[in-house]
Motif scaffolding. Structure first.
Motif, PDB file in Angstrom:
ATOM      1  N   PHE A 116       0.713  -1.194  -0.076  1.00 33.31           N
ATOM      2  CA  PHE A 116      -0.047  -0.091   0.077  1.00 33.31           C
ATOM      3  C   PHE A 116       0.920   1.305   0.153  1.00 33.31           C
ATOM      4  O   PHE A 116       2.071   1.342   0.586  1.00 33.31           O
ATOM      5  CB  PHE A 116      -0.759   0.113   1.270  1.00 33.31           C
ATOM      6  CG  PHE A 116      -1.911  -0.946   1.304  1.00 33.31           C
ATOM      7  CD1 PHE A 116      -3.213  -0.681   0.465  1.00 33.31           C
ATOM      8  CD2 PHE A 116      -2.007  -2.076   2.174  1.00 33.31           C
ATOM      9  CE1 PHE A 116      -4.175  -1.702   0.503  1.00 33.31           C
ATOM     10  CE2 PHE A 116      -3.026  -2.800   2.162  1.00 33.31           C
ATOM     11  CZ  PHE A 116      -3.996  -2.708   1.353  1.00 33.31           C
ATOM     12  N   SER A 117       0.394   2.509  -0.537  1.00 33.02           N
ATOM     13  CA  SER A 117       1.026   3.625  -0.518  1.00 33.02           C
ATOM     14  C   SER A 117       0.743   4.069   1.018  1.00 33.02           C
ATOM     15  O   SER A 117       0.079   3.460   1.695  1.00 33.02           O
ATOM     16  CB  SER A 117       0.469   4.503  -1.220  1.00 33.02           C
ATOM     17  OG  SER A 117      -0.904   4.998  -1.055  1.00 33.02           O
ATOM     18  N   ALA A 118       1.523   5.375   1.581  1.00 25.75           N
ATOM     19  CA  ALA A 118       1.309   5.732   2.806  1.00 25.75           C
ATOM     20  C   ALA A 118      -0.057   6.227   3.131  1.00 25.75           C
ATOM     21  O   ALA A 118      -0.493   5.942   4.012  1.00 25.75           O
ATOM     22  CB  ALA A 118       2.456   6.590   3.144  1.00 25.75           C
ATOM     23  N   ARG A 119      -0.840   6.676   1.926  1.00 26.35           N
ATOM     24  CA  ARG A 119      -2.072   7.141   2.231  1.00 26.35           C
ATOM     25  C   ARG A 119      -3.082   6.097   2.009  1.00 26.35           C
ATOM     26  O   ARG A 119      -4.408   6.378   2.298  1.00 26.35           O
ATOM     27  CB  ARG A 119      -2.486   8.133   1.382  1.00 26.35           C
ATOM     28  CG  ARG A 119      -1.440   9.357   1.558  1.00 26.35           C
ATOM     29  CD  ARG A 119      -1.318  10.564   0.459  1.00 26.35           C
ATOM     30  NE  ARG A 119      -2.755  11.165   0.191  1.00 26.35           N
ATOM     31  CZ  ARG A 119      -3.321  12.052   0.555  1.00 26.35           C
ATOM     32  NH1 ARG A 119      -2.718  12.648   1.600  1.00 26.35           N
ATOM     33  NH2 ARG A 119      -4.523  12.715   0.013  1.00 26.35           N
ATOM     34  N   GLY A 120      -2.841   4.800   1.609  1.00 30.64           N
ATOM     35  CA  GLY A 120      -3.533   3.917   1.379  1.00 30.64           C
ATOM     36  C   GLY A 120      -4.463   3.794   0.229  1.00 30.64           C
ATOM     37  O   GLY A 120      -5.342   2.993   0.079  1.00 30.64           O
ATOM     38  N   ASP A 121      -4.353   4.655  -0.431  1.00 27.81           N
ATOM     39  CA  ASP A 121      -5.352   4.809  -1.736  1.00 27.81           C
ATOM     40  C   ASP A 121      -4.656   4.130  -3.067  1.00 27.81           C
ATOM     41  O   ASP A 121      -5.489   3.924  -3.944  1.00 27.81           O
ATOM     42  CB  ASP A 121      -5.652   6.303  -2.069  1.00 27.81           C
ATOM     43  CG  ASP A 121      -4.576   6.990  -2.199  1.00 27.81           C
ATOM     44  OD1 ASP A 121      -3.153   6.395  -1.659  1.00 27.81           O
ATOM     45  OD2 ASP A 121      -4.643   8.255  -2.720  1.00 27.81           O
ATOM     46  N   VAL A 122      -3.345   3.718  -3.140  1.00 27.20           N
ATOM     47  CA  VAL A 122      -2.853   3.067  -4.157  1.00 27.20           C
ATOM     48  C   VAL A 122      -2.105   1.828  -3.572  1.00 27.20           C
ATOM     49  O   VAL A 122      -1.678   1.668  -2.712  1.00 27.20           O
ATOM     50  CB  VAL A 122      -1.800   3.976  -4.698  1.00 27.20           C
ATOM     51  CG1 VAL A 122      -1.105   3.399  -5.939  1.00 27.20           C
ATOM     52  CG2 VAL A 122      -2.497   5.551  -5.293  1.00 27.20           C
TER      53      VAL A 122
END
Length: 370
Positions: free
Chosen positions: A247-253
């Motif tokens: 996951f990306s740090a923001r969790g969207d990708v």
């Protein structure tokens, strides 16, 4: 890089029929629950996304330090949740802790009966989990420097692990085509995630969520509800064995890489592919997002760390290892990038390329600082 594909059917061992496990859903089969079972916390991903780390432009790294960390391949790297301390796991059956960026060894441990494949820190920072070829998952108390839990239940080698952000659960993945969720309080398996048709090569909890991300040699990436042990979404698009997903740090990708070096970027909310990047033809063994969301590092089997600038999908190579790169991770502010290789080395890459100055600035790490 070890071949991860297995010609086994899902949930089967040679000569054995698959075992049926009781439903692990909350509120069902309450008689089977253990008195010490932990409760899955409510998902808090509805909170505003964390701000992006500002790094001042596109990342450019050069070698700041190089350590001969293990006597065999470095199979995994993990960063302490708050401190500049990194953990490494190796084919020499050892795990070690290192101060970053000075590279002093803080602690070492052993206890697995075979090579280690990965490691991850407990969100509290006081424990480390490791996986390996002996099919076990071990949890180590870093203050006491010893193993305090051993989870047995996978039928084949375990490839990786990930702690839930609440700290009570630990997910692991294995060559036996499954991922499992372990309860640290009741010290038992709470769920087995079945559905992949081949080796499950990586596993990760989405922070502040009960969602688990897996990828497999069956060429798919999946999202799971850990509470119900059900697959929520499967991503199709890779044409070769998928080695790692994150996951990306923001969790969207979500990013995933496969055995031909293809990196795919997925929109985690729309469950669709948004980009494909060719870093091959050599396998991509592992990948990691930078905290800023601007860069993606890929550990490549050709001995290079491939750095992908996500805004443009431009790929550059960091050269320094003498053999395949097995693992990569960024520090909290994206000032440093760490890579571990089959040459047994850990290279610490700096955004500025400054030389490491030992002494008062980088005091030697001691166990009470963990």
């Amino acid at each position: 890089w070890r071949q991860r594909a297995l010609p086994l059917q899902p949930g089967k061992e040679p000569g054995k029929e698959p075992t049926k496990e009781p439903t692990k859903e909350p509120g069902k089969n309450k008689a089977l629950r253990h008195l010490k079972d932990s409760e899955f916390p409510a998902c808090s991903r509805t909170k505003p996304l964390p701000p992006r780390v500002q790094v001042g432009g596109a990342a450019a790294f050069s070698i700041a330090n190089s350590l001969q960390a293990h006597g065999a391949a470095v199979s995994g790297l993990a960063l302490h949740p708050r401190k500049m301390v990194a953990a490494s796991s190796g084919d020499d059956r050892l795990w070690r802790l290192w101060g970053v960026p000075a590279g002093e060894m803080v602690l070492t441990g052993q206890g697995h009966a075979d090579w280690l494949s990965g490691c991850c820190f407990h969100p509290g920072g006081g424990a480390l989990a490791t996986t390996g070829g002996d099919a076990t998952v071990k949890v180590w108390d870093l203050v006491r420097g010893r193993c305090v839990l051993t989870f047995e239940g996978h039928a084949h080698a375990t490839w990786g692990c990930s702690f839930h952000s609440g700290g009570d659960f630990l997910a692991s993945c294995s060559m036996d085509n499954t991922a499992k969720v372990w309860d640290l309080n009741s010290q038992r398996c709470r769920a087995t995630l079945r559905g992949h048709a081949d080796s499950v090569n990586s596993v990760a909890f989405l922070p502040s969520s009960n969602t688990v991300l897996t990828c497999s040699a069956d060429k798919t990436v999946s999202l799971w509800d850990a509470r119900a042990a059900r697959c929520a979404q499967t991503f199709y698009g890779h044409r070769h064995s998928c080695n790692h997903a994150a996951f990306s740090a923001r969790g969207d990708v979500i990013a995933s890489c496969d055995s031909y070096g293809t990196v795919m970027l997925w929109d985690a909310r729309k469950a669709s592919a948004v980009a494909t990047v060719d870093t091959g033809p050599h396998p991509g063994n592992q990948l990691a997002f930078g905290p800023s969301g601007e860069s993606l590092a890929v550990a490549s089997n050709d001995g290079a760390v491939k750095l992908v600038r996500l805004a443009t999908l431009q790929v550059s190579s960091l050269l320094g290892h003498e053999d395949a790169v097995q693992s990569v991770t960024f520090d909290h502010r994206e000032d440093y990038l760490l890579s571990g290789g089959a040459d047994g080395a850990i290279i610490i890459w700096s955004r500025t390329g400054d030389l490491i100055i030992t002494g008062h600035k980088y005091a030697v790490m001691t166990r009470d600082r963990i």
